[in-house]
Design a protein around this motif. Structure first.
Motif, PDB file in Angstrom:
ATOM      1  N   LEU A 130       0.880  -1.126   0.039  1.00 50.52           N
ATOM      2  CA  LEU A 130      -0.101   0.248  -0.070  1.00 50.52           C
ATOM      3  C   LEU A 130       0.984   1.335   0.029  1.00 50.52           C
ATOM      4  CD1 LEU A 130      -2.805  -1.056   2.515  1.00 50.52           C
ATOM      5  CD2 LEU A 130      -2.979  -0.983  -0.073  1.00 50.52           C
ATOM      6  N   LEU A 131       2.232   0.978   0.263  1.00 49.11           N
ATOM      7  CA  LEU A 131       2.897   2.216   0.358  1.00 49.11           C
ATOM      8  C   LEU A 131       3.570   2.715  -1.175  1.00 49.11           C
ATOM      9  CD1 LEU A 131       5.241   1.680   3.460  1.00 49.11           C
ATOM     10  CD2 LEU A 131       3.135   3.549   3.188  1.00 49.11           C
ATOM     11  N   HIS A 132       2.962   2.061  -2.007  1.00 47.72           N
ATOM     12  CA  HIS A 132       3.571   2.177  -3.590  1.00 47.72           C
ATOM     13  C   HIS A 132       3.629   3.816  -3.843  1.00 47.72           C
ATOM     14  CE1 HIS A 132      -0.802   2.332  -4.159  1.00 47.72           C
ATOM     15  NE2 HIS A 132      -0.720   3.282  -5.200  1.00 47.72           N
ATOM     16  N   PRO A 133       4.786   3.989  -4.605  1.00 50.95           N
ATOM     17  CA  PRO A 133       4.993   5.400  -4.688  1.00 50.95           C
ATOM     18  C   PRO A 133       4.294   6.095  -5.979  1.00 50.95           C
ATOM     19  CG  PRO A 133       6.863   4.064  -5.549  1.00 50.95           C
ATOM     20  CD  PRO A 133       6.067   3.172  -5.001  1.00 50.95           C
ATOM     21  N   THR A 134       3.538   6.990  -5.880  1.00 52.92           N
ATOM     22  CA  THR A 134       2.786   7.971  -7.089  1.00 52.92           C
ATOM     23  C   THR A 134       3.293   9.385  -6.666  1.00 52.92           C
ATOM     24  OG1 THR A 134       0.998   8.201  -5.421  1.00 52.92           O
ATOM     25  CG2 THR A 134       0.669   6.327  -6.482  1.00 52.92           C
ATOM     26  N   GLU A 135       2.965   9.997  -7.993  1.00 53.79           N
ATOM     27  CA  GLU A 135       3.374  11.111  -7.934  1.00 53.79           C
ATOM     28  C   GLU A 135       2.791  12.002  -6.879  1.00 53.79           C
ATOM     29  OE1 GLU A 135       3.792  14.582 -11.349  1.00 53.79           O
ATOM     30  OE2 GLU A 135       3.741  12.657 -12.290  1.00 53.79           O
ATOM     31  N   ILE A 136       1.401  11.902  -6.599  1.00 55.32           N
ATOM     32  CA  ILE A 136       0.609  12.634  -5.746  1.00 55.32           C
ATOM     33  C   ILE A 136       1.024  12.342  -4.138  1.00 55.32           C
ATOM     34  CG2 ILE A 136      -1.572  12.940  -4.684  1.00 55.32           C
ATOM     35  CD1 ILE A 136      -2.634  12.236  -7.402  1.00 55.32           C
ATOM     36  N   ARG A 137       1.661  11.027  -3.839  1.00 56.03           N
ATOM     37  CA  ARG A 137       2.076  10.976  -2.676  1.00 56.03           C
ATOM     38  C   ARG A 137       3.405  11.543  -2.458  1.00 56.03           C
ATOM     39  NH1 ARG A 137       1.731   5.109  -1.357  1.00 56.03           N
ATOM     40  NH2 ARG A 137      -0.570   5.852  -0.406  1.00 56.03           N
ATOM     41  N   ILE A 138       4.245  11.332  -3.462  1.00 49.74           N
ATOM     42  CA  ILE A 138       5.538  12.020  -3.457  1.00 49.74           C
ATOM     43  C   ILE A 138       5.607  13.492  -3.109  1.00 49.74           C
ATOM     44  CG2 ILE A 138       7.586  12.527  -4.577  1.00 49.74           C
ATOM     45  CD1 ILE A 138       7.331   9.912  -5.919  1.00 49.74           C
ATOM     46  N   GLU A 139       4.530  14.414  -3.952  1.00 49.15           N
ATOM     47  CA  GLU A 139       4.383  15.616  -3.702  1.00 49.15           C
ATOM     48  C   GLU A 139       3.828  15.980  -2.387  1.00 49.15           C
ATOM     49  OE1 GLU A 139       2.111  17.053  -6.874  1.00 49.15           O
ATOM     50  OE2 GLU A 139       3.683  16.692  -8.584  1.00 49.15           O
ATOM     51  N   MET A 140       2.853  15.235  -1.706  1.00 48.09           N
ATOM     52  CA  MET A 140       2.546  15.326  -0.192  1.00 48.09           C
ATOM     53  C   MET A 140       3.398  15.181   0.712  1.00 48.09           C
ATOM     54  SD  MET A 140      -1.554  13.847  -0.691  1.00 48.09           S
ATOM     55  CE  MET A 140      -1.084  12.934   0.765  1.00 48.09           C
ATOM     56  N   ASP A 141       4.087  14.164   0.400  1.00 46.62           N
ATOM     57  CA  ASP A 141       5.211  13.800   1.613  1.00 46.62           C
ATOM     58  C   ASP A 141       6.407  14.851   1.474  1.00 46.62           C
ATOM     59  OD1 ASP A 141       3.987  11.626   2.344  1.00 46.62           O
ATOM     60  OD2 ASP A 141       5.049  10.056   0.998  1.00 46.62           O
ATOM     61  N   LEU A 142       6.489  15.504   0.451  1.00 43.48           N
ATOM     62  CA  LEU A 142       7.807  16.228   0.429  1.00 43.48           C
ATOM     63  C   LEU A 142       7.245  17.732   0.634  1.00 43.48           C
ATOM     64  CD1 LEU A 142       9.680  15.352  -3.068  1.00 43.48           C
ATOM     65  CD2 LEU A 142      10.289  15.068  -0.547  1.00 43.48           C
ATOM     66  N   SER A 143       6.061  17.996   0.777  1.00 40.46           N
ATOM     67  CA  SER A 143       5.506  19.241   1.005  1.00 40.46           C
ATOM     68  C   SER A 143       5.213  19.408   2.642  1.00 40.46           C
ATOM     69  CB  SER A 143       4.085  19.522   0.330  1.00 40.46           C
ATOM     70  OG  SER A 143       3.084  18.471   0.781  1.00 40.46           O
ATOM     71  N   LYS A 144       5.335  18.338   3.344  1.00 42.80           N
ATOM     72  CA  LYS A 144       5.089  18.396   4.617  1.00 42.80           C
ATOM     73  C   LYS A 144       6.142  18.875   5.459  1.00 42.80           C
ATOM     74  CE  LYS A 144       1.894  14.297   4.827  1.00 42.80           C
ATOM     75  NZ  LYS A 144       1.505  13.082   5.459  1.00 42.80           N
TER      76      LYS A 144
END
Length: 133
Positions: A119-133
């Motif tokens: 479930l932790l598969h990388p997506t562009e949206i997830r990457i952007e969200m994680d990096l913006s925190k």
């Protein structure tokens, strides 16, 4: 970004596939009953392994992401994100292997770790969200 995303997706897929193959062949998951053995003081550690892995992997992931420069685009921070993700996945993979090789009676917890890892598969949206925190 798409090319860098392909690399991290391949790494994630390889880790998940390796774990699934290990559980199928080494753990012989197809013949294991998923009944939980009774908990005692001697086997409580097998219940704590996934909990500790979950907490520690998320802690390490967030700690690694603090090195990312929030003013840059996500593409520029991709190396930091990839390193943080690999550390997180390695901790979870290690916990799943520990359960598999130490006590096959608790294989259900290892399977739960594998599901969480998938479930932790990388997506562009997830990457952007994680990096913006």
């Amino acid at each position: 970004m798409e090319e860098k995303l392909k690399v991290i997706k391949m790494i994630h897929f390889a880790l998940c596939a390796g774990l699934v193959m290990a559980y199928v062949f080494v753990g012989d998951v197809t013949t294991i009953s998923f009944n939980m053995p009774p908990l005692s003081q001697s086997n409580i550690v097998y219940v704590l392994i996934p909990v500790i892995a979950y907490i520690f992997s998320n802690f390490m992931f967030k700690t690694q992401l603090k090195a990312a420069d929030k003013t840059l685009k996500p593409e520029a921070n991709m190396a930091v994100y990839q390193t943080a993700s690999i550390v997180r996945w390695a901790i979870l993979e290690g916990a799943a292997f520990l359960i598999l090789f130490l006590n096959k009676d608790f294989v259900l917890f290892g399977i739960l770790i594998i599901i969480y890892l998938a479930l932790l598969h990388p997506t562009e949206i997830r990457i952007e969200m994680d990096l913006s925190k």
